[in-house]
Design a protein around this motif. Structure first.
Motif, PDB file in Angstrom:
ATOM      1  N   ARG A  14       0.844  -1.194   0.000  1.00 14.16           N
ATOM      2  CA  ARG A  14       0.000   0.000   0.000  1.00 14.16           C
ATOM      3  C   ARG A  14       0.881   1.247   0.000  1.00 14.16           C
ATOM      4  O   ARG A  14       1.767   1.387   0.838  1.00 14.16           O
ATOM      5  N   VAL A  61      -0.884  -0.898  -4.416  1.00 13.14           N
ATOM      6  CA  VAL A  61      -2.203  -0.290  -4.394  1.00 13.14           C
ATOM      7  C   VAL A  61      -2.040   1.128  -3.860  1.00 13.14           C
ATOM      8  O   VAL A  61      -1.520   1.335  -2.756  1.00 13.14           O
ATOM      9  N   TYR A  62      -2.463   2.110  -4.653  1.00  8.65           N
ATOM     10  CA  TYR A  62      -2.226   3.498  -4.285  1.00  8.65           C
ATOM     11  C   TYR A  62      -3.455   4.131  -3.628  1.00  8.65           C
ATOM     12  O   TYR A  62      -4.599   3.865  -4.028  1.00  8.65           O
ATOM     13  N   ARG A  63      -3.158   4.949  -2.622  1.00  9.50           N
ATOM     14  CA  ARG A  63      -4.198   5.759  -1.980  1.00  9.50           C
ATOM     15  C   ARG A  63      -3.870   7.216  -2.284  1.00  9.50           C
ATOM     16  O   ARG A  63      -2.809   7.724  -1.899  1.00  9.50           O
ATOM     17  N   ASN A  64      -4.766   7.874  -3.007  1.00  8.79           N
ATOM     18  CA  ASN A  64      -4.537   9.264  -3.382  1.00  8.79           C
ATOM     19  C   ASN A  64      -4.842  10.186  -2.203  1.00  8.79           C
ATOM     20  O   ASN A  64      -5.845  10.004  -1.499  1.00  8.79           O
ATOM     21  N   GLU A  65      -3.952  11.163  -2.008  1.00  9.64           N
ATOM     22  CA  GLU A  65      -4.079  12.044  -0.844  1.00  9.64           C
ATOM     23  C   GLU A  65      -3.654  13.451  -1.252  1.00  9.64           C
ATOM     24  O   GLU A  65      -2.659  13.645  -1.955  1.00  9.64           O
ATOM     25  N   THR A  90       1.035   5.703  -0.810  1.00 13.32           N
ATOM     26  CA  THR A  90       0.265   6.943  -0.882  1.00 13.32           C
ATOM     27  C   THR A  90       0.795   7.783  -2.032  1.00 13.32           C
ATOM     28  O   THR A  90       2.003   7.980  -2.178  1.00 13.32           O
ATOM     29  N   ASP A 141     -13.217   8.088   2.901  1.00  9.17           N
ATOM     30  CA  ASP A 141     -12.160   7.099   3.095  1.00  9.17           C
ATOM     31  C   ASP A 141     -12.179   6.062   1.944  1.00  9.17           C
ATOM     32  O   ASP A 141     -13.240   5.678   1.477  1.00  9.17           O
ATOM     33  N   GLY A 142     -11.209   6.800   1.495  1.00  7.45           N
ATOM     34  CA  GLY A 142     -11.206   5.828   0.458  1.00  7.45           C
ATOM     35  C   GLY A 142     -11.535   4.205   0.743  1.00  7.45           C
ATOM     36  O   GLY A 142     -11.420   3.715   1.553  1.00  7.45           O
TER      37      GLY A 142
END
Length: 368
Positions: free
Chosen positions: A102, A313-317, A104, A123-124
């Motif tokens: 994971r 797996v990317y979490r956009n912030e 960001t 949340d994503g």
């Protein structure tokens, strides 16, 4: 006109529903066939393949649904096989090892869920050995948990299909034709009948894994019988070997995708399978939209380099500094600089010019 609109809406709805239906998971046995009058679906089939250059082991686990009390499938193997129950802890361990990383990923300008566009947050049984010249030979038959397992040889695909049918292994009608290439190559077979010991219990959920071991000078995963499947198939394969492995071809499916590659130092259930030695693990996924196009078995080979890989797996912030969006600091800074520049220009514009005033200069030399 109304009929056309209704027909169009129905077509769109059908398309959307079809897109939400997940494909069955490919099993080298082809379609799993239940007893008459019932149904069974393989929601997922996970396989682990361990190969040391001489011996191959396949551990398979099915997750099934439906109302069937009995079902059967067959696995062709290139050599004499032994079969036992596998360790169910193997699959959660491999899933954890290959879990995507994971990460960001930041972005500068605000999006729909960010202020000022939104005020909210998001949340994503034992049997005789085969007789010489018999069209079908029973190498062994045993009960393993909920499985009735028969290890067979055959010189006639039709005789093999007949033996299976007469012994409670109900399999597809087209099986004899699909088995002929294996009979020609003198492969053997592991036939499995799923029959719970508890009377009346249906086959649902995760079944106990089976561990099949046989000698093989090449790493092969039988897939040809999956041609018998009537729905799109997907293959999920964990490969344990001395190097990173790849399929030689797509065998009629989509391009295989590597989702993990790297050396692991196994313990637990994985250590039992590998003898506790470090091993290179390659996780492969592949889709078969049209199973009838499958034209062979998967043969895997070592890649040129053991390049490690882990899916991310990317979490956009939103990019921030000290809790404040950087875009806001940037825009505020630019605005502040613009205001300061404007004020400076105004001040300079109001200052009187020195060239318009007389200058009173005193020459000290004249006074002296």
């Amino acid at each position: 006109m109304k009929r056309r609109i209704l027909a169009l809406l129905f077509a769109l709805l059908t398309t959307q529903i079809a897109a939400l239906v997940s494909p069955a998971y490919a099993c080298g046995c082809g379609a799993m066939v239940p007893d008459g009058g019932s149904r069974i679906g393989v929601d997922r089939e996970s396989s682990v393949v361990r190969w040391d250059g001489r011996t191959e082991e396949i551990v398979m686990r099915f997750t099934v649904g439906g109302d069937a009390r009995r079902a059967a499938w067959i696995m062709p193997v290139p050599g004499r096989a032994s079969v036992e129950l596998g360790n169910p802890a193997l699959f959660p361990q491999l899933a954890d090892l290959t879990r995507p990383e994971r990460r960001t990923r930041t972005y500068f300008w605000p999006r729909g869920t960010d202020w000022p566009f939104s005020s909210g947050s998001s949340d994503g049984v034992g049997a005789a050995l085969p007789g010489a010249g018999a069209p079908v030979g029973v190498v062994g038959r045993e009960r393993l948990g909920d499985f009735d397992v028969a290890r067979l040889t055959a010189t006639d695909p039709e005789a093999l299909r007949t033996w299976l049918r007469d012994n409670g292994f109900e399999l597809p009608e087209r099986l004899a034709a699909e088995l002929k290439p294996y009979v020609d190559q003198k492969w053997e077979y592991v036939a499995v009948r799923l029959a719970p010991r508890e009377q009346g219990r249906t086959l649902r959920g995760e079944l106990e894994p089976l561990r099949i071991r046989f000698d093989s000078a090449r790493l092969v995963y039988p897939m040809r019988l999956s041609r018998l499947a009537r729905t799109p198939q997907s293959l999920g394969l964990y490969v344990l070997a001395g190097h990173r492995m790849e399929p030689r071809s797509a065998i009629g499916g989509a391009v295989p995708e590597v989702t993990f590659a790297g050396t692991v130092s196994p313990g637990g259930a994985l250590g039992e399978l590998t003898g506790g030695e470090p091993v290179f693990l390659t996780a492969i996924e592949q889709r078969f939209p049209d199973p009838s196009r499958i034209d062979g078995d998967h043969e895997l080979r070592a890649t040129a380099e053991d390049t490690p890989y882990r899916r991310a797996v990317y979490r956009n912030e939103l990019l921030t500094a000290g809790g404040v969006p950087v875009w806001l600091l940037t825009v505020g800074g630019v605005l502040a600089a613009a205001v300061a520049a404007a004020v400076l220009l105004v001040v300079r514009g109001r200052r009187p010019s020195r060239s318009g005033r007389p200058e009173n200069r005193v020459d000290l030399r004249e006074r002296s």
